[in-house]
Design a protein around this motif. Structure first.
Motif, short mmCIF file in Angstrom:
data_model
loop_
_atom_site.label_atom_id
_atom_site.label_comp_id
_atom_site.label_asym_id
_atom_site.label_seq_id
_atom_site.Cartn_x
_atom_site.Cartn_y
_atom_site.Cartn_z
N VAL A 1 -9.77 66.24 58.83
CA VAL A 1 -8.43 67.18 58.29
C VAL A 1 -7.47 66.29 57.32
N GLY A 2 -7.07 67.11 56.54
CA GLY A 2 -5.79 66.25 55.76
C GLY A 2 -5.49 67.57 54.79
N GLU A 3 -4.01 67.86 54.43
CA GLU A 3 -3.73 68.65 53.27
C GLU A 3 -4.05 68.34 51.91
N LYS A 4 -3.96 66.83 51.77
CA LYS A 4 -4.24 66.23 50.39
C LYS A 4 -5.77 66.27 50.05
N MET A 5 -6.45 66.75 50.97
CA MET A 5 -8.03 67.06 50.71
C MET A 5 -8.20 68.16 49.50
N ARG A 6 -7.01 68.83 49.65
CA ARG A 6 -7.12 70.20 48.72
C ARG A 6 -7.50 69.84 47.23
N HIS A 7 -6.51 68.72 47.09
CA HIS A 7 -6.48 68.54 45.47
C HIS A 7 -7.34 67.03 45.26
N THR A 8 -7.92 66.61 46.07
CA THR A 8 -8.66 65.48 45.98
C THR A 8 -10.18 65.71 45.93
N PRO A 9 -10.85 65.69 44.76
CA PRO A 9 -12.42 65.82 44.78
C PRO A 9 -13.00 64.57 45.39
N GLY A 10 -14.26 64.82 45.95
CA GLY A 10 -15.13 63.64 46.57
C GLY A 10 -14.94 63.30 47.93
N VAL A 11 -14.00 64.01 48.61
CA VAL A 11 -13.93 63.73 50.10
C VAL A 11 -15.19 64.19 50.80
N ALA A 12 -15.49 65.55 50.58
CA ALA A 12 -16.62 65.89 51.11
C ALA A 12 -18.00 65.10 50.66
N GLY A 13 -17.94 64.41 49.67
CA GLY A 13 -19.08 63.53 49.24
C GLY A 13 -19.32 62.42 50.02
N ALA A 14 -17.84 61.65 50.24
CA ALA A 14 -17.92 60.65 50.96
C ALA A 14 -18.37 60.90 52.48
N VAL A 15 -17.87 61.95 52.96
CA VAL A 15 -18.50 62.63 54.26
C VAL A 15 -19.77 62.42 54.24
N PHE A 16 -20.47 63.21 53.51
CA PHE A 16 -21.69 63.27 53.81
C PHE A 16 -22.71 61.92 53.47
N ASN A 17 -22.05 61.42 52.34
CA ASN A 17 -22.60 59.97 52.01
C ASN A 17 -22.80 59.22 53.34
N SER A 18 -21.44 58.95 53.81
CA SER A 18 -21.58 57.85 55.25
C SER A 18 -22.26 58.39 56.15
N LEU A 19 -22.46 59.64 56.48
CA LEU A 19 -23.35 60.08 57.56
C LEU A 19 -24.97 60.06 57.14
N GLY A 20 -24.99 60.28 56.00
CA GLY A 20 -26.47 60.46 55.19
C GLY A 20 -26.96 58.78 55.54
N LYS A 21 -26.14 57.88 55.07
CA LYS A 21 -26.68 56.59 54.92
C LYS A 21 -27.14 56.05 56.29
N ASN A 22 -26.33 56.57 57.13
CA ASN A 22 -26.88 56.23 58.49
C ASN A 22 -27.64 56.96 59.36
N LYS A 23 -28.36 57.83 58.52
CA LYS A 23 -29.49 58.88 59.06
C LYS A 23 -28.69 59.88 60.07
#
Ligand code: ADP
Ligand code: ASP
Ligand code: MG
Length: 462
Positions: free
Chosen positions: A402-424
């Motif tokens: 959660v975070g209001e500033k996520m609205r204007h910041t690209p790449g957060v979803a990418g960081a979420v999926f990458n970090s979980l993906g890397k850890n299988k």
């Protein structure tokens, strides 16, 4: 006027209650600050009352032992706080409350019936007891105050267990009461009543809401929620060791975090405060010098893009698939109606743009009932092969970032999926509200603790 609220964790035993009284005296009363104070039941009491009611319902006589234990606990706290100075009179009040409770539970035992209405009546004793003892203790220490049973003032519908407030009547009742009663009010959290004066409750954790209802009705300058941690943290400190406190969050962020499991504040609390633009601050009873996390309209402090990660630990998903759903209007409407009729709360919905499948997250143990009702509703479509098998999966969790500033910041979803993906870690479903304030993920319950920590490390750095 400030409204203060102390939760069950702040009033777990006599020592803690003494700490609270010190905070009240030194922080407010000596400084002539105008306050009203809401209290929850003593820690664990609401759970115990529910358990005792259920034992009586099952005709297990040990319900009487549980009741005796609860009585002794309250008497003991009263004696520890008031030995030699009027514990007796409070004992009488405690006794009266327990006599009434004994009769109700005996009724449950005899008729083998525990309706949501009766359960609300039973749990209301928790707050009546805590506030009776605390107000007597304050009086014994020469602090002029009055016990206020808020169930007389907060008026609701008859949705027992989670009643909806009638703000017009409630605001009028509260304003009138405070016009006539100028002394410090010690207010029962959580409890309310219907038009016919039947006791209702505002939902588990509802004492926070009581504070906000009073705050808004009295146009308070501030609502202070006192609990057992340093304010709102970036994650539940019991689950994420590196969680840290936030200086401030917006009403929306607080609502989103708490809706997705951050128990530190009850979600509806934000609404009355938001309407009147009253700030809420979350403070720590065990560390009063911590200046608190402020809940405000606009973020002012140092900004994080992601403000917090919360989780609902146990959910099920229901998946409806089938080619016949594609482009068919009204399908989703019928599906949601099924859940509405069953009274099942939908926590999250995802639908791929192919419209081939819809996935709904719901509270656990309700999957089978939902599946049967969906199969009934779409009997013909299933028969025609337009809708396929309805599948239920259990033992899942939802994580919300959660975070209001996520609205204007690209790449957060990418960081979420990458970090979980890397850890299988396998992500079962994803949802992002169009407000872009929240990315929610469904994962296996077994992966929850690891995922929370991985995401926290990846997204939140002090
Ligand atoms: P109270 O009895 O004061 O109402 P609760 O137990 O309802 O207290 O809420 C406080 C608890 O909320 C904390 O002890 C903490 O474990 C939990 N919690 C969950 N998520 C968060 C979070 N993001 N920040 C702070 N506390 C959290
Ligand atoms: N005592 C109630 C509960 O345990 C209300 C509260 O603590 O806020 O849910
Ligand atoms: Mg609480």
């Amino acid at each position: 006027m400030k409204i203060l609220k102390f939760g069950g964790s702040s009033v777990g035993d006599a020592k803690r209650i003494n700490q609270v009284i010190d905070i009240l005296i030194n922080g407010y009363i000596k400084k002539n600050q105008k306050i009203a104070v809401v209290f929850s039941a003593f820690q664990g009491v609401t759970d115990k009352l529910i358990e005792t009611g259920q034992l009586a319902l099952q005709r297990k006589l040990i319900y009487k032992d549980e009741l005796d234990r609860l009585r002794s606990k309250h008497e003991e706290i009263n004696h520890q706080l008031n030995h030699g100075i009027g514990a007796g009179t409070t004992d009488e009040k405690i006794s009266e409350l327990f006599d009434e409770l004994t009769e109700i539970l005996h009724g449950v035992f005899l008729v083998k019936e525990l309706s949501p209405r009766t359960l609300d009546y039973i749990v209301s004793f928790g707050e009546k007891l805590s506030c009776t003892i605390i107000s007597s203790t304050l009086k014994n220490r020469k602090i002029v105050c009055e016990f206020l049973d808020a169930s007389r003032l907060i008026k609701t519908d008859d949705n027992f267990g989670n009643a909806r407030v009638d703000f017009r009547k409630t605001n009028r009742n509260i304003a009138n009461h405070f016009k006539k009663h100028k002394n410090l009010q010690i207010i029962t959290g959580f409890i309310s009543s219907t038009e016919n004066n039947e006791i209702t409750t505002l939902g588990r954790g509802g004492s926070d809401y009581t504070a906000s209802i009073f705050g808004a009705a009295l146009n308070a300058e501030l609502i202070e929620i006192w609990t057992d941690v340093n304010g709102i943290m970036t994650a539940d400190p019991r689950k994420v060791k590196r969680a840290f406190s936030l200086n401030s969050v917006t009403y929306e962020e607080a609502m989103e975090l708490s809706h997705f499991g951050a128990k530190v504040i009850y979600p509806p609390t934000m609404l009355p405060a938001l309407q009147k633009k009253i700030k809420i601050v979350i403070k720590n009873t065990f560390n009063p010098s911590f200046k608190g996390t402020y809940i405000l309209e606009k973020e002012v402090s140092k900004n994080f893009t992601v403000k917090g990660i919360s989780s609902i630990d146990d959910i099920s998903i229901v998946r409806v698939q089938g080619g016949g759903m594609i482009g068919v209007t009204g399908f989703a409407g019928r599906l949601f109606n099924v859940f509405g009729r069953l009274g099942i709360n939908i926590i999250l919905i995802t639908q791929a743009s192919s419209e081939h499948s819809i996935c709904l997250a719901i509270p656990p143990k309700q999957g089978d009932a939902a599946r049967k009702a969906i199969e009934e509703e779409f009997r013909l479509e299933i028969f025609d092969g337009k809708v396929g098998e309805v599948k239920v999966e259990d033992n899942l969790s939802i994580i919300a970032v959660v975070g209001e500033k996520m609205r204007h910041t690209p790449g957060v979803a990418g960081a979420v999926f990458n970090s979980l993906g890397k850890n299988k870690i396998n992500i079962i479903a994803i949802a992002q509200g169009s407000s872009e304030l929240n990315i929610s993920l469904v994962i296996n319950k077994n992966d929850l603790s690891r995922s929370l920590n991985i995401l926290h490390n990846a997204l939140l750095k002090k």
